[in-house]
Design an enzyme around this catalytic site. Structure first.
Site, PDB file in Angstrom:
ATOM      1  CG  HIS A  16      -1.656   1.257   1.469  1.00 53.35           C
ATOM      2  ND1 HIS A  16      -2.713   1.659   0.696  1.00 53.35           N
ATOM      3  CD2 HIS A  16      -1.486   2.231   2.415  1.00 53.35           C
ATOM      4  CE1 HIS A  16      -3.184   2.823   1.152  1.00 53.35           C
ATOM      5  NE2 HIS A  16      -2.443   3.192   2.189  1.00 53.35           N
ATOM      6  CD  GLU A  70      -6.139   4.190   4.821  1.00 48.81           C
ATOM      7  OE1 GLU A  70      -5.942   4.090   6.052  1.00 48.81           O
ATOM      8  OE2 GLU A  70      -5.424   4.864   4.049  1.00 48.81           O
TER       9      GLU A  70
HETATM   10 CA    CA Z   1      -4.915   3.924   7.876  1.00 44.48          CA
END
Ligand code: CA
Ligand code: HEM
Ligand code: MG
Length: 946
Positions: free
Chosen positions: A143, A210
């Site tokens: 990420h 997320e």
């Molecule tokens: Ca986060």
């Protein structure tokens, strides 16, 4: 221990015997939050289990420890330490095991099972911990790399520090919420376009998820005393799934130089069940390679320091489409939770029981394994096609995100087959209603952009109230039309509406543009809860092939010749209603004789609420046409009341015109309506099944006498639950009778009787009204009842499938149209003295002059049942008028409100008017004639009564 339980645990359940996650629950019996565990499709209430002596077979468990389970959070239980958690968990595995060593604790203890083990649908889950602090890390290396590529370039994607220390920031504990809590789109500052130097203010346009793991701590450290790396795992209580909602545009503008702030602090959702650290022990694996040499305080002895947890996230759109959009794994971390903790405390920061640590977004490297939309849409530069019909750059209002996680193979024979947290499911709402100032900003974005050349009502916050005002809103809209003209646009949440408020404008839009205004908006809540077959009746269906087919079938079953063939049923039902009234009058009469011993009088008045009789009339007709079956009982028959109540409830839930939350995400009040809907659905399934079974039995026995049986077999929804035929017809008949009982009604009855006697001097009206409609004044009376009482004041909404041009405004396809039928039916421009009840206005109207009122809607989706409803009304009024005198109730306080539909409505949130209760006086006109008429009908319908 074996993985098999005496409790039936469905294969593939996330709550296998290997899991035993802990949470905070309430049940109908115990409304105060306290501890429980999830197992299969059940929840064991730990406090009640303990009070039933459930833990008395666990040696290390002292009686004071029962109190740990009565707390409203798991913090005290967490603080009791990992060793204790392990013992409790393993003991509970023993309790549920098929070879349990403590059968008397639960398996063979009926009282404990009844008292403490509940189906999970009966249990509500809450935030499991009091979150004392929340720190979010950034340990998902893939990420971090992807974000670096988006915002910088692939060469310098990772910041120089990234592999040296777990990067993190302090976030807010106060906005950590449990799965199911709606999340509002945050307001904030951001740059409208890259390179701008001046920010704009408004609702976030780049709302993102997320996908993370969260760890709760069960132990703290003293200030100034760092947690050593190889002891750090001992501080962890358990794990949850975490959605760290992120406002990307706000983040981009605010984060330099101090990092995320408002972009992250508005909400973070966690799953309700905490999976104990002990449960995840078998799933340790090494994380992502980090070849940077770490400082000793970060060097962890064990290499398998992260977990092999399958993770996935699913999106469900506001209109009910859903798709899994990412599949990843918990091992995609470059630092472990132990390393995060060691780093967090190295400067001396004290941690506490209840602190939450977020892992950072977990993305894989394969396609479809990204943990945020930011990555999937390359920062919003491209649209991510999640499926053929779900496309996203970022989240949209009404999206629901579900995150799932599990360990092990999908094979329940394996020991520890599956461990998981529950779904972290969250609906995204726009900004709520409470602060109207904020509302304005959300409204900047609508499904349909502003329509040029069409008046718009500017002071939008008003509408937050307007639409809550229920029965007032047709009136408020009419009031606004005085200022903005008959047709204007309004905005609510993200939806634009065109509202028409006058007779002429409705004619223009609904009739002249009928090939365009042919669709309907879809409902959300309703379809989410009730099955789609129950959700999509004709009256709530968008225009497609299936709707077209069903509408055509309904139109054929309800056209003139078809309706003429149903007259025997109308004969029977109207007779039964009037007979019931007559019986009540007679028994009242008898009672009064015995009481007062007064002399027999032919004109004895009894005051009655006739509504249940008319409801039975309409329902029995529906049932007969649909299922070849009528309910023979009194108007208070249980099945009859049940069907009427449930159908009315469903119609209220499904009403697009008054339940704005159905299509405006902003207004959705999810849990309450879900409960209500699923309860109604259960009850409805029960009688639909009963009715269908009865029909099948009769068909196989060759005794069914239904007319349109075939339709029902294909579409069980057909007979019941059309767009309000069950509510509207009885309401119209009742309100017509209310008029007759009033002062003007006395004169109207005289006039009607005169007209009836002119056509039928021999008293044959009772019978002839079934075959012909010759009393024009009565037909006009029926129309005036429909107009004056407009029982669906805001008609069912429409959507146009093609552009509509109205007075220079081009209204694009897909716009929602609202018909203020009430306003049009009281339009001074069209009707003379609209506030007066005047059947005369509908006399001598030339053939083919089109729609005369909007009680049935208008145009391509006008009520298909209007002809049947007209016949029911004409016949019932005819028979009541010739059989009975309709009088004001003796007690003035019990008389009806006669000023109009909005004033007399008891259920403003319903689709149709539900008249407030009132009484009407009835008196028999002529016993002799009545006897003959009743005999006529009894002869004609004898074969129809079982
Ligand atoms: Ca986060
Ligand atoms: C006095 C009684 C009734 C009133 C006032 C009434 C009113 C309405 C209204 C206002 C609509 C919306 C029309 C539009 O969008 O333009 C509608 C639709 C509908 N009504 Fe009725 N109705 C009545 C009785 C019935 C009956 C008895 C049936 C069936 C036996 C029925 C079946 C339907 C159906 C299937 C629709 C949906 C049509 C579509 O969406 O294409 N109605 N009704
Ligand atoms: Mg957050």
């Amino acid at each position: 221990m074996t993985s098999e339980s005496w409790l039936s645990i469905p294969k593939g359940s996330h709550f296998s015997l290997a899991n035993i996650p802990f949470g905070i629950i309430t049940t109908p019996a115990s409304p105060n939050p306290h501890a429980g565990i999830a197992i299969g499709d059940y929840v064991l209430d730990l406090y009640l289990f303990a009070t039933h002596g459930g833990f008395s077979y666990l040696e290390s468990f002292s009686s004071e420890q029962v109190g740990l389970f009565s707390q409203s959070t798991l913090n005290q239980f967490a603080a009791a330490g990992q060793e204790f958690h392990k013992q409790v968990r393993r003991y509970l595995q023993d309790v549920f095991s098929s070879v349990t060593t403590v059968p008397q604790a639960l398996r063979d203890n009926q009282a404990a099972r009844d008292g403490a083990l509940f189906p999970k649908e009966h249990v509500k889950t809450h935030l499991p911990m009091k979150v004392t602090g929340y720190t979010d890390f950034f340990a998902g290396k893939n990420h971090a790399y992807n974000c670096g590529c988006i915002f910088r370039d692939p060469q310098k994607a990772l910041q120089p520090n990234y592999l040296h220390l777990p990067v993190g920031y302090s976030s807010r504990a106060s906005s950590v919420v449990v799965s199911g809590t709606p999340v509002r789109r945050p307001l904030g500052q951001y740059l409208a376009n890259p390179g701008d130097v001046k920010s704009v203010f408004g609702p976030c346009r780049k709302l993102d998820i997320e996908l993370e793991l969260g760890a709760f701590l069960c132990k703290g450290n003293a200030m100034g005393e760092p947690i050593p790396i190889d002891k750090a795992e001992g501080y962890i209580f358990g794990f949850v799934l975490l959605n760290d909602w992120s406002a990307r545009d706000i983040q981009a503008w605010e984060a330099v130089p101090l990092g995320p702030f408002n972009a992250k602090n508005f909400a973070s959702t966690i799953s309700p069940w905490v999976v104990l650290k002990d449960a995840l022990e078998p799933f340790h694996v090494p994380g992502l390679l980090n070849d940077t040499e770490l400082h000793p305080y970060l060097r962890q002895e064990r290499q398998d320091n992260v977990y092999d947890i399958n993770l996935q996230a699913e999106i469900k759109t506001a209109d009910g489409k859903s798709e899994i959009f990412t599949r990843t794994n918990g091992k995609n971390l470059v630092f472990s939770f132990a390393q995060m903790l060691a780093h967090h405390t190295i400067g001396g920061c004290p941690m506490e029981v209840g602190d939450l640590i977020g892992s950072g977004t977990i993305s894989g490297t394969e396609p479809g394994s990204l943990g945020s939309l930011l990555e999937a849409s390359l920062g919003g530069k491209q649209t991510y096609a999640i499926s053929t019909d779900i496309h996203r750059k970022f989240l949209e209002d009404g999206d629901t995100i579900s995150i799932r996680g599990w360990c092990g193979k999908d094979d329940s024979n394996l020991l520890h087959s599956k461990v998981s947290s529950a779904n972290a499911e969250t609906l995204i709402l726009s900004i709520g209603l409470v602060i109207s100032l904020l509302l304005i900003f959300v409204l900047d974005k609508t499904d349909i952009p502003f329509i040029q050349n069409l008046p718009a009502v500017p002071s939008v916050p008003i509408f937050g109230n307007l639409f809550q005002l229920g029965s007032e809103h047709p009136k408020r809209l009419a009031k606004l039309s005085e200022q903005y003209g008959p047709v204007f646009q309004i905005r609510l949440g993200n939806r634009r509406f065109v509202v028409a408020n006058s007779f002429e404008s409705i004619k223009q839009l609904w009739i002249n543009n009928q090939s365009s205004l042919i669709s309907r908006p879809t409902l959300h809540t309703f379809h989410n809860v009730l099955s789609s077959s129950q959700g999509f009746t004709i009256g709530t269906s968008p225009w497609d092939e299936s709707c077209k087919r069903r509408r055509k079938a309904a139109a054929t079953a309800l056209n003139r010749p078809a309706v003429a063939s149903y007259m025997p049923f109308v004969d029977l039902e109207s007779y039964v209603s009037i007979k019931d009234l007559v019986d009540q009058i007679r028994s009242g009469e008898q009672q009064s004789h015995t009481e007062k011993d007064s002399k027999k009088t032919a004109n004895f008045q009894v005051d009655i609420d006739p509504y249940p009789l008319f409801q039975r009339l309409a329902l029995n007709l529906s049932l007969t046409l649909g299922y070849g079956f009528r309910i023979d009982g009194g108007a208070d028959d249980h099945l009859l009341r049940e069907i009427i109540n449930v159908e009315r409830g469903i119609s209220t839930l499904r009403s697009t015109s008054n339940n704005w939350q159905d299509f405006v995400p902003l207004l959705r009040i999810f849990p309450r309506r879900n409960d209500q809907a699923s309860n109604l659905r259960r009850r409805r399934d029960k009688y639909l099944e009963f009715l269908l079974q009865r029909l099948k039995d009769r068909i196989s026995a060759g005794t069914d006498k239904s007319c349109i049986t075939g339709n029902i077999m294909k579409d069980p929804d057909y007979a019941l639950n059309h767009a309000g035929g069950l509510d509207t017809t009885p309401a119209c008949i009742l309100l017509g009778v209310a008029i007759l009982s009033g002062p003007q009604g006395q004169y109207l009855q005289q006039k009607l009787l005169e007209e009836i006697n002119k056509v039928y001097p021999d008293g044959s009206a009772w019978k002839k009204c079934l075959d012909e409609e010759k009393v024009e004044y009565l037909t006009a009376f029926c129309k005036e009842v429909l107009r004056f009482w407009t029982v669906i004041p805001m008609s069912l909404p429409r959507v146009n499938v093609k552009e509509v041009v109205y007075k220079g405004a081009r209204i694009p396809a897909g716009t929602t149209f609202l018909m203020n039928a009430w306003a049009a039916d009281f339009d001074y421009e069209h009707f003379e003295s609209p506030l007066e009840f005047r059947p005369e206005r509908f006399l001598n109207i030339p053939e083919g002059s089109g729609t005369q009122h909007f009680a049935f809607g208008a145009g391509s989706r006008m009520c298909t049942g209007s002809h049947l409803a007209n016949r029911e009304m004409y016949i019932t009024f005819m028979r009541i008028i010739i059989a009975l005198e309709v009088l004001p109730a003796q007690d003035p306080a019990q008389r009806p409100i006669l000023t109009g539909p909005l004033e007399c409505n008891a259920n403003p949130s319903g689709l149709s008017i539900e008249p407030k209760k009132f009484l009407v006086g009835f008196r028999i006109r002529d016993d002799n004639k009545l006897r003959h008429w009743f005999e006529d009908t009894e002869m004609a319908t004898r074969h129809m009564l079982d």
